[in-house]
Design a protein around this motif. Sequence first.
Motif, PDB file in Angstrom:
ATOM      1  N   MET A   1       0.855  -1.188   0.000  1.00  0.00           N
ATOM      2  CA  MET A   1       0.000   0.000   0.000  1.00  0.00           C
ATOM      3  C   MET A   1       0.894   1.243   0.000  1.00  0.00           C
ATOM      4  N   ALA A   2       1.198   1.759  -1.192  1.00  0.00           N
ATOM      5  CA  ALA A   2       2.136   2.871  -1.281  1.00  0.00           C
ATOM      6  C   ALA A   2       1.621   4.105  -0.564  1.00  0.00           C
ATOM      7  N   GLY A   3       0.294   4.223  -0.386  1.00  0.00           N
ATOM      8  CA  GLY A   3      -0.242   5.411   0.232  1.00  0.00           C
ATOM      9  C   GLY A   3      -0.194   5.414   1.745  1.00  0.00           C
ATOM     10  N   ALA A   4       0.093   4.268   2.374  1.00  0.00           N
ATOM     11  CA  ALA A   4       0.111   4.205   3.834  1.00  0.00           C
ATOM     12  C   ALA A   4       1.314   4.978   4.367  1.00  0.00           C
ATOM     13  N   PRO A   5       1.130   5.803   5.406  1.00  0.00           N
ATOM     14  CA  PRO A   5       2.257   6.562   5.950  1.00  0.00           C
ATOM     15  C   PRO A   5       3.268   5.650   6.630  1.00  0.00           C
ATOM     16  N   VAL A   6       4.521   6.058   6.607  1.00  0.00           N
ATOM     17  CA  VAL A   6       5.599   5.283   7.217  1.00  0.00           C
ATOM     18  C   VAL A   6       6.461   6.195   8.083  1.00  0.00           C
ATOM     19  N   LEU A   7       6.765   5.713   9.271  1.00  0.00           N
ATOM     20  CA  LEU A   7       7.750   6.347  10.152  1.00  0.00           C
ATOM     21  C   LEU A   7       8.926   5.388  10.229  1.00  0.00           C
ATOM     22  N   THR A   8      10.102   5.821   9.777  1.00  0.00           N
ATOM     23  CA  THR A   8      11.286   4.976   9.867  1.00  0.00           C
ATOM     24  C   THR A   8      12.107   5.368  11.081  1.00  0.00           C
ATOM     25  N   ILE A   9      12.616   4.356  11.784  1.00  0.00           N
ATOM     26  CA  ILE A   9      13.477   4.590  12.943  1.00  0.00           C
ATOM     27  C   ILE A   9      14.725   3.732  12.758  1.00  0.00           C
ATOM     28  N   ASP A  10      15.794   4.372  12.328  1.00  0.00           N
ATOM     29  CA  ASP A  10      17.054   3.680  12.090  1.00  0.00           C
ATOM     30  C   ASP A  10      18.040   3.991  13.208  1.00  0.00           C
ATOM     31  N   GLY A  11      19.109   3.206  13.258  1.00  0.00           N
ATOM     32  CA  GLY A  11      20.143   3.460  14.243  1.00  0.00           C
ATOM     33  C   GLY A  11      21.012   2.238  14.454  1.00  0.00           C
ATOM     34  N   PRO A  12      22.127   2.407  15.140  1.00  0.00           N
ATOM     35  CA  PRO A  12      23.049   1.302  15.386  1.00  0.00           C
ATOM     36  C   PRO A  12      22.529   0.365  16.472  1.00  0.00           C
ATOM     37  N   SER A  13      23.200  -0.755  16.637  1.00  0.00           N
ATOM     38  CA  SER A  13      22.838  -1.739  17.648  1.00  0.00           C
ATOM     39  C   SER A  13      22.864  -1.118  19.039  1.00  0.00           C
ATOM     40  N   GLY A  14      21.786  -1.358  19.803  1.00  0.00           N
ATOM     41  CA  GLY A  14      21.726  -0.870  21.169  1.00  0.00           C
ATOM     42  C   GLY A  14      21.245   0.554  21.321  1.00  0.00           C
ATOM     43  N   SER A  15      20.809   1.165  20.220  1.00  0.00           N
ATOM     44  CA  SER A  15      20.346   2.556  20.296  1.00  0.00           C
ATOM     45  C   SER A  15      18.936   2.657  20.857  1.00  0.00           C
ATOM     46  N   GLY A  16      18.263   1.512  20.991  1.00  0.00           N
ATOM     47  CA  GLY A  16      16.914   1.507  21.539  1.00  0.00           C
ATOM     48  C   GLY A  16      15.830   1.545  20.491  1.00  0.00           C
ATOM     49  N   LEU A 175      30.903  -4.541  24.390  1.00  0.00           N
ATOM     50  CA  LEU A 175      31.398  -3.274  23.852  1.00  0.00           C
ATOM     51  C   LEU A 175      32.242  -3.529  22.604  1.00  0.00           C
ATOM     52  N   ARG A 176      33.102  -4.543  22.655  1.00  0.00           N
ATOM     53  CA  ARG A 176      33.920  -4.864  21.470  1.00  0.00           C
ATOM     54  C   ARG A 176      33.041  -5.266  20.301  1.00  0.00           C
ATOM     55  N   GLU A 177      32.015  -6.078  20.572  1.00  0.00           N
ATOM     56  CA  GLU A 177      31.124  -6.535  19.497  1.00  0.00           C
ATOM     57  C   GLU A 177      30.333  -5.371  18.908  1.00  0.00           C
ATOM     58  N   ILE A 178      29.882  -4.457  19.748  1.00  0.00           N
ATOM     59  CA  ILE A 178      29.133  -3.305  19.261  1.00  0.00           C
ATOM     60  C   ILE A 178      30.007  -2.409  18.388  1.00  0.00           C
ATOM     61  N   LEU A 179      31.242  -2.160  18.827  1.00  0.00           N
ATOM     62  CA  LEU A 179      32.151  -1.333  18.037  1.00  0.00           C
ATOM     63  C   LEU A 179      32.488  -1.996  16.701  1.00  0.00           C
ATOM     64  N   ALA A 180      32.676  -3.326  16.736  1.00  0.00           N
ATOM     65  CA  ALA A 180      32.981  -4.053  15.503  1.00  0.00           C
ATOM     66  C   ALA A 180      31.787  -4.011  14.554  1.00  0.00           C
ATOM     67  N   ARG A 181      30.574  -4.178  15.110  1.00  0.00           N
ATOM     68  CA  ARG A 181      29.386  -4.141  14.250  1.00  0.00           C
ATOM     69  C   ARG A 181      29.153  -2.742  13.690  1.00  0.00           C
ATOM     70  N   ASP A 182      29.390  -1.724  14.507  1.00  0.00           N
ATOM     71  CA  ASP A 182      29.272  -0.348  14.016  1.00  0.00           C
ATOM     72  C   ASP A 182      30.160  -0.151  12.792  1.00  0.00           C
ATOM     73  N   ALA A 183      31.399  -0.642  12.889  1.00  0.00           N
ATOM     74  CA  ALA A 183      32.348  -0.477  11.790  1.00  0.00           C
ATOM     75  C   ALA A 183      31.886  -1.228  10.544  1.00  0.00           C
ATOM     76  N   ARG A 184      31.409  -2.474  10.724  1.00  0.00           N
ATOM     77  CA  ARG A 184      30.922  -3.254   9.577  1.00  0.00           C
ATOM     78  C   ARG A 184      29.734  -2.566   8.917  1.00  0.00           C
ATOM     79  N   ASP A 185      28.782  -2.128   9.746  1.00  0.00           N
ATOM     80  CA  ASP A 185      27.560  -1.542   9.199  1.00  0.00           C
ATOM     81  C   ASP A 185      27.812  -0.202   8.510  1.00  0.00           C
TER      82      ASP A 185
END
Length: 225
Positions: A1-16, A175-185
């Motif tokens: 349904m292209a007409g339906a409104p969308v709210l996108t919420i993006d962010g890195p791992s752990g941003s909530g 913390l190491r995994e989050i930093l590594a994933r941030d870099a990959r993403d």
Amino acid sequence: MAGAPVLTIDGPSGSGKGTISRLVAARLGWHYLDSGALYRAVGLAAGWSDIDLSDASALVRCAFDTQVGFVGDGPEEPRILVNGVDATDELRTETAGAAASAIAAIPEVRSALRDRQRAFRQPPGLVADGRDMGTVIFPDASHKVFLTASADERAQRRYKQLKEKGVSVTLDGLLREILARDARDANRAVAPLRPAQDAVCIDTTGLGIDAVVERVLELLPARGA
């Protein structure tokens, strides 16, 4: 349904973004898409089938073949079925997250999952949570948010979340995994993690969940218009 409104919420791992997206969707009475769960499900299904995460063609077939179901709605985290098996707890592990990040870097896999994600766009509206919702999947979204927080705070949040679920983890390891994933993403060639040009960025460091939800809802003055 292209007409339906969308709210996108993006962010890195752990941003909530997952918690905030579910709560906002419940307040608005809109549908909710956890795009990361689709990538995690494909990564998990690939592991079940002993597929090498560097085998792009096999992963694309897996992306098309994997059946993913969401059970429950509202502000609570839904149960997630992968090929008919309740895999909710397994999907939330750091191992599943690492697999998702690895396959998300493969253009053909992203392409295979694009239409599946867009199919969630249904009236009265959709709150889509992920890493490229506002830049790639729903570039025409009426409202876009990019959540972030310091790496230390994101690690603390994940630590608390996983310990409450009985998962054995260490804060330093997370913390190491989050930093590594941030870099990959952030550095992948296709759909790197970054705010859309028209996104509102919200730093959630030190903010409570309710405060963030209200900030996001303030962006929709007509509550769904």
